[in-house]
Design a protein around this motif. Structure first.
Motif, PDB file in Angstrom:
ATOM      1  N   GLU A 102       2.165   1.760  -3.466  1.00 40.64           N
ATOM      2  CA  GLU A 102       1.086   2.233  -4.341  1.00 40.64           C
ATOM      3  C   GLU A 102       0.776   3.698  -4.095  1.00 40.64           C
ATOM      4  OE1 GLU A 102      -1.423  -1.905  -5.073  1.00 40.64           O
ATOM      5  OE2 GLU A 102      -1.928  -0.615  -3.364  1.00 40.64           O
ATOM      6  N   ASP A 103       0.796   4.106  -2.817  1.00 44.60           N
ATOM      7  CA  ASP A 103       0.548   5.517  -2.496  1.00 44.60           C
ATOM      8  C   ASP A 103       1.643   6.410  -3.074  1.00 44.60           C
ATOM      9  OD1 ASP A 103      -1.719   4.788  -1.162  1.00 44.60           O
ATOM     10  OD2 ASP A 103      -0.814   4.864   0.840  1.00 44.60           O
ATOM     11  N   LEU A 163       3.589   5.678  -5.710  1.00 40.15           N
ATOM     12  CA  LEU A 163       3.538   5.658  -7.166  1.00 40.15           C
ATOM     13  C   LEU A 163       2.224   6.202  -7.717  1.00 40.15           C
ATOM     14  CD1 LEU A 163       5.068   2.115  -7.854  1.00 40.15           C
ATOM     15  CD2 LEU A 163       6.220   4.324  -7.962  1.00 40.15           C
ATOM     16  N   LYS A 164       1.241   6.334  -6.819  1.00 38.98           N
ATOM     17  CA  LYS A 164      -0.095   6.779  -7.206  1.00 38.98           C
ATOM     18  C   LYS A 164      -0.715   5.874  -8.284  1.00 38.98           C
ATOM     19  CE  LYS A 164       0.387  11.632  -5.930  1.00 38.98           C
ATOM     20  NZ  LYS A 164       1.513  11.396  -5.039  1.00 38.98           N
ATOM     21  N   THR A 165      -0.476   4.583  -8.123  1.00 41.76           N
ATOM     22  CA  THR A 165      -1.056   3.591  -9.017  1.00 41.76           C
ATOM     23  C   THR A 165      -1.078   2.239  -8.325  1.00 41.76           C
ATOM     24  OG1 THR A 165      -0.943   2.580 -11.216  1.00 41.76           O
ATOM     25  CG2 THR A 165       1.147   2.932 -10.074  1.00 41.76           C
ATOM     26  N   LYS A 166      -1.940   1.353  -8.784  1.00 43.77           N
ATOM     27  CA  LYS A 166      -1.999   0.005  -8.231  1.00 43.77           C
ATOM     28  C   LYS A 166      -0.896  -0.847  -8.842  1.00 43.77           C
ATOM     29  CE  LYS A 166      -5.668   0.410  -5.598  1.00 43.77           C
ATOM     30  NZ  LYS A 166      -5.581   0.219  -4.130  1.00 43.77           N
ATOM     31  N   ILE A 167      -0.407  -1.801  -8.048  1.00 42.73           N
ATOM     32  CA  ILE A 167       0.639  -2.708  -8.513  1.00 42.73           C
ATOM     33  C   ILE A 167       0.305  -4.114  -8.026  1.00 42.73           C
ATOM     34  CG2 ILE A 167       2.088  -2.219  -6.487  1.00 42.73           C
ATOM     35  CD1 ILE A 167       4.531  -2.636  -8.306  1.00 42.73           C
ATOM     36  N   THR A 168       0.479  -5.096  -8.874  1.00 45.66           N
ATOM     37  CA  THR A 168       0.155  -6.467  -8.495  1.00 45.66           C
ATOM     38  C   THR A 168       1.231  -7.035  -7.571  1.00 45.66           C
ATOM     39  OG1 THR A 168       1.330  -7.459 -10.367  1.00 45.66           O
ATOM     40  CG2 THR A 168      -0.985  -6.824 -10.717  1.00 45.66           C
ATOM     41  N   LYS A 191       0.828  -1.205   0.000  1.00 51.92           N
ATOM     42  CA  LYS A 191       0.000   0.000   0.000  1.00 51.92           C
ATOM     43  C   LYS A 191       0.865   1.259   0.000  1.00 51.92           C
ATOM     44  CE  LYS A 191      -3.880   2.214   2.375  1.00 51.92           C
ATOM     45  NZ  LYS A 191      -3.280   3.551   2.285  1.00 51.92           N
ATOM     46  N   LYS A 208       4.176  -8.372  -9.685  1.00 47.95           N
ATOM     47  CA  LYS A 208       5.095  -7.355 -10.194  1.00 47.95           C
ATOM     48  C   LYS A 208       5.948  -6.780  -9.068  1.00 47.95           C
ATOM     49  CE  LYS A 208       5.252  -3.094 -12.912  1.00 47.95           C
ATOM     50  NZ  LYS A 208       4.442  -2.063 -13.642  1.00 47.95           N
TER      51      LYS A 208
END
Length: 373
Positions: free
Chosen positions: A277-278, A280-285, A274, A288
């Motif tokens: 993601e915060d 990068l400002k995007t979701k990541i699997t 989380k 990955k």
């Protein structure tokens, strides 16, 4: 149309399901996350989660028929007939003095926390057993191997801790892994989308199934079983005696499973994910993110630690009392590190997917090095 076995595993935060043919590779995989915020009601989501997973699997492999179902799950989680749940991970009061059983303290805690439901419930279940009950109407308790009886319960142990005959009758009889539990009922078919009459077989506790699936069943074989918690597991012909190593019977008679348990790696990794993601400002699997971590050059102290853990940076193995390994504090370099090149080499190769044969001294030290520097 090809046939496959529907394999279902109930985790702490999600239900996983896969269609398995007569080969190690699955045809299709699905995961249904639980959304219930109240952990005491989470078992009531399991049937709905199974329906969601079955629908996804049908979309991914519409030409595959389900010839049978096998169910495993976490533990020691206690569930009443109406789905009230005491998760394995929840702290709960108990006055049980028995040091052998993992289950009796949890049964006692459920009885104390949910007294009314305890006495009103006809049966008391573990995790896979509750879903089996909902699907078939049959009540069983899966005993991995005969040596697990005292780790679960015996009538003598239960009576010594104050359980009455009527209470003991709430606990379903033991059956072996792989036993036929029953068939999908009409009601279960309507609730899940499965075909009425499909055979349902008993799996085993999730950690036992993980050892079987990774073939950690022979001397020196190692596996890392991870989810919300993590267990570094070693198959050994003799018990390994150490305060920080939990040794239990293997499902193979005469063999043992020695493990270092880390209860919160999954939640710590989720927090780390989380945070990334915060940033990068995007979701990541997960896939990955793990690939990126593996590809990142080595840097000092790469553990994912909580702020509280970062404050506690001294540890001597002989006096270690890690919360993950039975005590209130931990560690100089945290979990998953070993100082000696031998132990670290084995650990890193193992985590990369290699299986190593080691003599008993090296096996014992490798497990110890996971705890302390």
């Amino acid at each position: 149309m090809k046939d496959a076995i529907l394999c279902v595993d109930i985790g702490t935060s999600s239900l996983k399901a896969a269609l398995m043919p007569d080969s190690p590779k699955s045809i299709a995989y699905a995961r249904a996350n639980f959304t219930e915020k109240d952990e005491s009601k989470i078992a009531r989501e399991w049937v709905g989660a199974l329906k969601q997973a079955v629908e996804e699997l049908k979309q991914k492999s519409p030409d595959t028929g389900i010839e049978a179902i096998c169910i495993s799950g976490n533990g020691p989680t206690v569930v009443s007939s109406n789905g009230l749940t005491l998760l394995w991970s929840k702290d709960a009061p108990t006055s049980v003095s028995d040091k052998k059983s993992m289950w009796i303290p949890r049964l006692d805690a459920f009885r104390k926390l949910h007294t009314h439901h305890w006495y009103e419930s006809d049966k008391i279940f573990g995790t896979p057993e509750y879903l089996i009950y909902r699907l078939t109407g049959n009540a069983v308790t899966i005993l991995p191997e005969e040596r697990f009886r005292e780790i679960y319960w015996t009538e003598e142990q239960l009576k010594a801790e104050g359980f009455s005959d009527d209470e003991i009758k709430k606990l379903p009889p033991f059956v072996k892994p792989g036993a036929l539990a029953g068939k999908i009922t009409k009601q279960a078919a309507e609730e899940t989308g499965l075909i009425e009459g499909t055979l349902v077989f008993c799996g085993a506790p999730d950690f036992v199934v993980a050892l079987i699936g990774t073939d950690t069943l022979d001397t020196g074989m190692l596996c890392d079983r991870s989810g919300s918690s993590e267990g570094l597991n070693l198959c050994t012909p003799v018990p390994l005696n150490s305060p920080n190593i939990r040794t239990m019977p293997s499902i193979i008679p005469g063999m043992w499973n020695a493990a270092v348990i880390i209860p919160d790696t999954g939640s710590r990794f989720a927090n780390f994910k989380k945070k990334i993601e915060d940033e990068l400002k995007t979701k990541i699997t997960h896939k990955k993110l793990v690939a990126q971590i593996v590809d990142t050059p080595t840097f000092e102290n790469p553990q994912i630690l909580t702020d509280e853990q970062k404050k506690r940076r001294t540890c001597d193995y002989s006096r270690c009392n890690s919360p993950a390994l039975g005590g209130p504090q931990h560690s100089k370099k945290g979990f998953g590190r070993g100082r000696t090149s031998t132990a670290e080499k084995h650990y890193r190769n193992w985590r990369a997917g290699s299986k190593r044969k080691m003599d008993s001294d090296k096996m014992r030290y490798s497990l110890r090095s996971v705890c302390c520097d």
